[in-house]
Every structure is written in structure tokens, then in C-alpha cells.
Design an enzyme around this catalytic site. Structure first.
Site, PDB file in Angstrom:
ATOM      1  N   TYR A   2      47.061   8.998  46.093  1.00 40.82           N
ATOM      2  CA  TYR A   2      47.448  10.178  45.310  1.00 40.82           C
ATOM      3  C   TYR A   2      46.794  11.444  45.860  1.00 40.82           C
ATOM      4  O   TYR A   2      47.263  12.545  45.620  1.00 40.82           O
ATOM      5  CB  TYR A   2      46.973  10.017  43.854  1.00 40.82           C
ATOM      6  CG  TYR A   2      47.871   9.189  42.960  1.00 40.82           C
ATOM      7  CD1 TYR A   2      48.814   8.315  43.480  1.00 40.82           C
ATOM      8  CD2 TYR A   2      47.748   9.294  41.581  1.00 40.82           C
ATOM      9  CE1 TYR A   2      49.605   7.555  42.625  1.00 40.82           C
ATOM     10  CE2 TYR A   2      48.539   8.550  40.726  1.00 40.82           C
ATOM     11  CZ  TYR A   2      49.464   7.678  41.251  1.00 40.82           C
ATOM     12  OH  TYR A   2      50.243   6.932  40.418  1.00 40.82           O
TER      13      TYR A   2
ATOM     14  N   CYS B  22      40.641   7.031  37.856  1.00 40.18           N
ATOM     15  CA  CYS B  22      41.091   7.715  39.070  1.00 40.18           C
ATOM     16  C   CYS B  22      40.722   9.188  38.916  1.00 40.18           C
ATOM     17  O   CYS B  22      41.213   9.859  38.005  1.00 40.18           O
ATOM     18  CB  CYS B  22      42.604   7.538  39.190  1.00 40.18           C
ATOM     19  SG  CYS B  22      43.337   8.473  40.545  1.00 40.18           S
TER      20      CYS B  22
ATOM     21  N   CYS C 272      35.454   9.493  43.630  1.00 38.62           N
ATOM     22  CA  CYS C 272      36.717   8.768  43.777  1.00 38.62           C
ATOM     23  C   CYS C 272      36.379   7.317  43.517  1.00 38.62           C
ATOM     24  O   CYS C 272      35.391   6.794  44.058  1.00 38.62           O
ATOM     25  CB  CYS C 272      37.261   8.930  45.198  1.00 38.62           C
ATOM     26  SG  CYS C 272      38.638   7.813  45.561  1.00 38.62           S
ATOM     27  N   THR C 273      37.171   6.666  42.669  1.00 38.94           N
ATOM     28  CA  THR C 273      36.800   5.303  42.265  1.00 38.94           C
ATOM     29  C   THR C 273      36.968   4.281  43.391  1.00 38.94           C
ATOM     30  O   THR C 273      36.515   3.146  43.258  1.00 38.94           O
ATOM     31  CB  THR C 273      37.598   4.865  41.026  1.00 38.94           C
ATOM     32  OG1 THR C 273      38.998   5.057  41.293  1.00 38.94           O
ATOM     33  CG2 THR C 273      37.201   5.676  39.808  1.00 38.94           C
TER      34      THR C 273
END
Ligand code: DGL
Length: 270
Positions: free
Chosen positions: A39, A70, A194-195
Site C-alpha cells: 500500500y 497497518c 510499519c508493521t
């Protein structure tokens, strides 16, 4: 009762792991939008539309509460979802809030003016879309003054992880840390914004060197969800079964998830 956990792909599994440890009695339905990851290089309208579609799919599984695990969706879509789209009987929560609470050592409901905090030089590693949104700096500025945030857009890392290429992901992480250190040679803290990045946490920590406190979100988000469900038990939805859904190819997504998490994970088609 069941709670939905959403990410563009595999990264949210780092959050899911912490959630299942903290709340072992709650079934979680995980949704990875692997067909559309990453994304981080998409525009905000696109991220909004994809995140809404995934959230609706999780409602269909009986999840009235969805965690956007996210940062990119939290930065680019969450506010718009809450303000323009979400029905009153549903909730969507992001992953920024618990992190900023931890960094500034204050509670979210604390609306007193921003004040000085202990950490002054913070390195933020995130996707290009999260960095461009400046959402992290904006939220932080409501609570803290005098914090210098240097953000590094980590192009390519999520892609490499989604493709299961650990060697490329490691090389990219090292080069992004070097790039940041040229602009901020001595950060006191680093945020993995950011995961996906906790899957590379050791590499980040090694490249950053000793003395840099690395914040990642999983445990902070788990604590925050436990607290939320205690205050609002009505949002633990009607679903009863834990499962893993993906828009990608279930066999290949299951393999990569199993490789990164080092335990067997089986996805089904969303
Ligand atoms: N794991 C996500 C995040 O926390 C998404 C990364 C992406 O799809 O680019 O930002």
C-alpha cells in the site's frame, strides 16, 4: 466475540501475535490484502477504498471492531473512515496512538498542552505513503514539543518481505538505516512505523547500533486493545472462529507467513 485485524499483507501478523498472547480467549480474524500490497506506494484514495473493502469483509465475519494493523492505512485512511464512512455500531482503530502514548509517556485522553519529553531525536522508519502523510509528526506535535523527527521512507522493504526475499529485505533495511544516519547521526529512539518491519527488527537494531531504543507496535497495540475491550465490551463482535483470510494466493501467502513467523499459518481465500 471476534475482532478483525487488517493489513495490506503479512506485516499485521506481528501485531496479531501480540494480540493473541495478550488476549488468548478472543478469536481474531486476520485479513491480508496481499493481492494489493504494498500500500505504501499507492495514493490516499486508493488506500481508503481498499481499506474500506477489507473492513467490510471483516464485518461479514462478525467483527464489529477492526484493528488497522497497518500504519499506511492508519495514516492515509483511518481519519476519513471514522469521519465519513463508519456506521455507529462499528469501530476501527489504528496503530499510531499506542505508539505515541508510549513515546511521550502520556495517556491518549490527556488533553493538556504539549510538553517536553525525554526523547529529543527520533528516527522514524515507514513506508513512503506514511512518511508523506506526516501523520506521525502531526499527532506527536499535539503532545510533545522539542522532538526532532527524521523520517526515512523505506522503499522496497515491504515488497521484499511480501515476496519472501529475506536477503533483499535485509540489504534494503541496512541501506535505509545508513541513509537516515547520514541526516541524524545519533538518534536516541527509532520507531518501526510499519508493521512489516518487526519481521526485520534484529537487522534494524543491529544497523542502528547500541543505545538506540527501538519501538515497535505489537505489544503496545495489544495492551491498548485489552484496555479498550474492558471499557467497551460491546464491540467484541459476534464471530466465534479465528481464521486467516487473504486476497492473494492462499498457498503462497501461507508459505511466506510460515517462513517469517516460524510457525505454521494457513490462509484461506477471502
Ligand atoms: N504493514 C503496513 C504498514 O504498517 C503496510 C505496508 C505496505 O503495504 O506498504 O504500513
Amino acid at each position: 466475540m471476534a475482532v478483525g485485524v487488517f493489513d495490506s499483507g503479512l506485516g499485521g501478523l506481528t501485531v496479531l501475535d501480540a494480540l493473541t498472547k495478550r488476549l488468548p480467549d478472543i478469536p481474531f480474524v486476520y485479513f491480508g490484502d496481499n493481492a494489493h500490497a504494498p500500500y505504501g506506494v499507492r495514493d490516499h484514495d486508493d488506500i481508503f477504498a481498499l481499506t474500506c473493502a477489507a473492513t467490510e469483509r471483516l464485518w461479514a465475519e462478525g467483527c464489529d471492531l477492526v484493528i488497522l494493523a497497518c500504519n499506511t492505512a492508519s495514516a492515509a485512511a483511518l481519519k476519513r473512515m471514522q469521519e465519513t464512512w463508519l456506521p455507529p455500531d462499528k469501530r476501527v482503530l489504528g496503530v499510531f496512538v499506542p505508539l505515541i502514548e508510549a513515546l511521550t509517556e502520556r495517556q491518549w485522553g490527556d488533553n493538556s498542552p504539549p510538553r517536553e519529553v525525554a526523547v529529543k531525536h527520533v528516527a522514524l522508519f515507514a513506508t513512503p505513503a506514511t512518511v508523506a502523510s506526516r501523520a506521525f509528526q502531526r499527532e506527536l506535535a499535539f503532545r510533545a514539543i522539542g522532538v526532532d523527527v527524521e523520517a526515512q521512507p523505506c522503499g522496497g522493504v515491504v515488497d521484499a518481505i511480501e515476496q519472501g526475499d529475506e536477503i533483499l529485505a535485509e540489504a534494503l533495511v541496512r541501506s535505509h538505516v545508513e541513509a537516515l544516519k547520514r541526516r541524524m547521526p545519533a538518534p536516541e529512539a527509532a520507531i518501526l512505523g510499519c508493521t512489516h518491519y518487526p519481521l526485520m527488527e534484529k537487522v534494524f537494531a543491529d544497523a542502528l547500533g547500541q543505545g538506540v531504543k527501538v519501538y515497535s507496535q505489537a505489544n503496545l497495540v495489544a495492551e491498548s486493545l485489552a484496555d479498550y475491550l474492558q471499557r467497551r465490551p460491546q464491540f467484541a463482535g459476534t464471530g466465534t472462529q479465528s481464521k486467516f483470510l487473504t486476497t492473494g494466493d492462499p498457498a503462497s501467502v501461507s508459505n511466506k507467513a510460515t517462513q517469517f513467523l516460524r510457525r505454521k499459518i494457513t490462509f484461506e481465500a477471502a
